[in-house]
Design a protein around this motif. Structure first.
Motif, PDB file in Angstrom:
ATOM      1  N   LEU A 106       0.789  -1.226  -0.076  1.00  0.00           N
ATOM      2  CA  LEU A 106      -0.125   0.066   0.168  1.00  0.00           C
ATOM      3  C   LEU A 106       0.913   1.219   0.000  1.00  0.00           C
ATOM      4  CD1 LEU A 106      -2.945   1.021  -0.037  1.00  0.00           C
ATOM      5  CD2 LEU A 106      -2.761   1.013   2.352  1.00  0.00           C
ATOM      6  N   ALA A 107       2.000   1.100   0.702  1.00  0.00           N
ATOM      7  CA  ALA A 107       3.056   2.279   0.725  1.00  0.00           C
ATOM      8  C   ALA A 107       3.395   2.486  -0.683  1.00  0.00           C
ATOM      9  CB  ALA A 107       3.886   2.203   1.871  1.00  0.00           C
ATOM     10  N   ALA A 116      -8.276   5.653  -7.517  1.00  0.00           N
ATOM     11  CA  ALA A 116      -7.258   4.856  -7.004  1.00  0.00           C
ATOM     12  C   ALA A 116      -7.503   4.518  -5.581  1.00  0.00           C
ATOM     13  CB  ALA A 116      -5.948   5.755  -7.070  1.00  0.00           C
ATOM     14  N   GLY A 117      -8.218   5.162  -4.903  1.00  0.00           N
ATOM     15  CA  GLY A 117      -8.605   4.998  -3.500  1.00  0.00           C
ATOM     16  C   GLY A 117      -9.430   3.867  -3.409  1.00  0.00           C
ATOM     17  N   VAL A 128       3.653   5.737  -6.033  1.00  0.00           N
ATOM     18  CA  VAL A 128       3.560   5.500  -7.363  1.00  0.00           C
ATOM     19  C   VAL A 128       2.333   6.069  -7.885  1.00  0.00           C
ATOM     20  CG1 VAL A 128       3.321   3.913  -9.495  1.00  0.00           C
ATOM     21  CG2 VAL A 128       4.940   3.193  -7.340  1.00  0.00           C
ATOM     22  N   VAL A 129       1.108   6.025  -7.321  1.00  0.00           N
ATOM     23  CA  VAL A 129      -0.133   6.481  -7.825  1.00  0.00           C
ATOM     24  C   VAL A 129       0.151   8.247  -7.708  1.00  0.00           C
ATOM     25  CG1 VAL A 129      -2.549   6.962  -7.185  1.00  0.00           C
ATOM     26  CG2 VAL A 129      -1.643   4.534  -7.673  1.00  0.00           C
ATOM     27  N   THR A 130       0.547   8.537  -6.395  1.00  0.00           N
ATOM     28  CA  THR A 130       0.632   9.956  -6.326  1.00  0.00           C
ATOM     29  C   THR A 130       1.581  10.543  -7.282  1.00  0.00           C
ATOM     30  OG1 THR A 130       0.350   9.725  -3.885  1.00  0.00           O
ATOM     31  CG2 THR A 130       1.324  11.759  -4.777  1.00  0.00           C
ATOM     32  N   GLU A 170       0.277  13.358 -10.074  1.00  0.00           N
ATOM     33  CA  GLU A 170       0.821  14.501 -10.447  1.00  0.00           C
ATOM     34  C   GLU A 170       1.546  14.797 -11.740  1.00  0.00           C
ATOM     35  OE1 GLU A 170       0.840  17.328  -8.265  1.00  0.00           O
ATOM     36  OE2 GLU A 170      -0.749  16.183  -7.049  1.00  0.00           O
ATOM     37  N   ALA A 171       2.407  14.036 -12.112  1.00  0.00           N
ATOM     38  CA  ALA A 171       2.944  14.156 -13.503  1.00  0.00           C
ATOM     39  C   ALA A 171       1.991  14.128 -14.636  1.00  0.00           C
ATOM     40  CB  ALA A 171       3.863  12.740 -13.779  1.00  0.00           C
TER      41      ALA A 171
END
Length: 66
Positions: A20-21, A49-50, A26-28, A32-33
């Motif tokens: 999960l970390a 994603a949640g 990765v998702v963040t 953002e990119a």
């Protein structure tokens, strides 16, 4: 009587926490990119994603509970 959890359960918990970390990082970074300037698209992606992480976590919990 107090019983210690089995190694299988411990490994499952560690897999969920570490996975999960890594997933959150990765998702963040990806959101953002790709959507740095679009707040509404970011919100939609974060909501999706949640929800998506629940399915692998459920699978791991199901495998470790038996």
């Amino acid at each position: 009587m107090f019983m210690y959890p089995s190694f299988k359960k411990f490994a499952g918990i560690m897999a969920i926490l570490i996975g999960l970390a890594i997933y959150a990082l990765v998702v963040t970074r990806l959101i953002e990119a790709f959507f740095a300037e679009h707040i509404v698209l970011q919100l939609i992606c974060y909501l999706i994603a949640g929800i998506v992480w629940i399915f692998p976590a459920y699978w791991v919990l199901k495998k470790t509970s038996t």
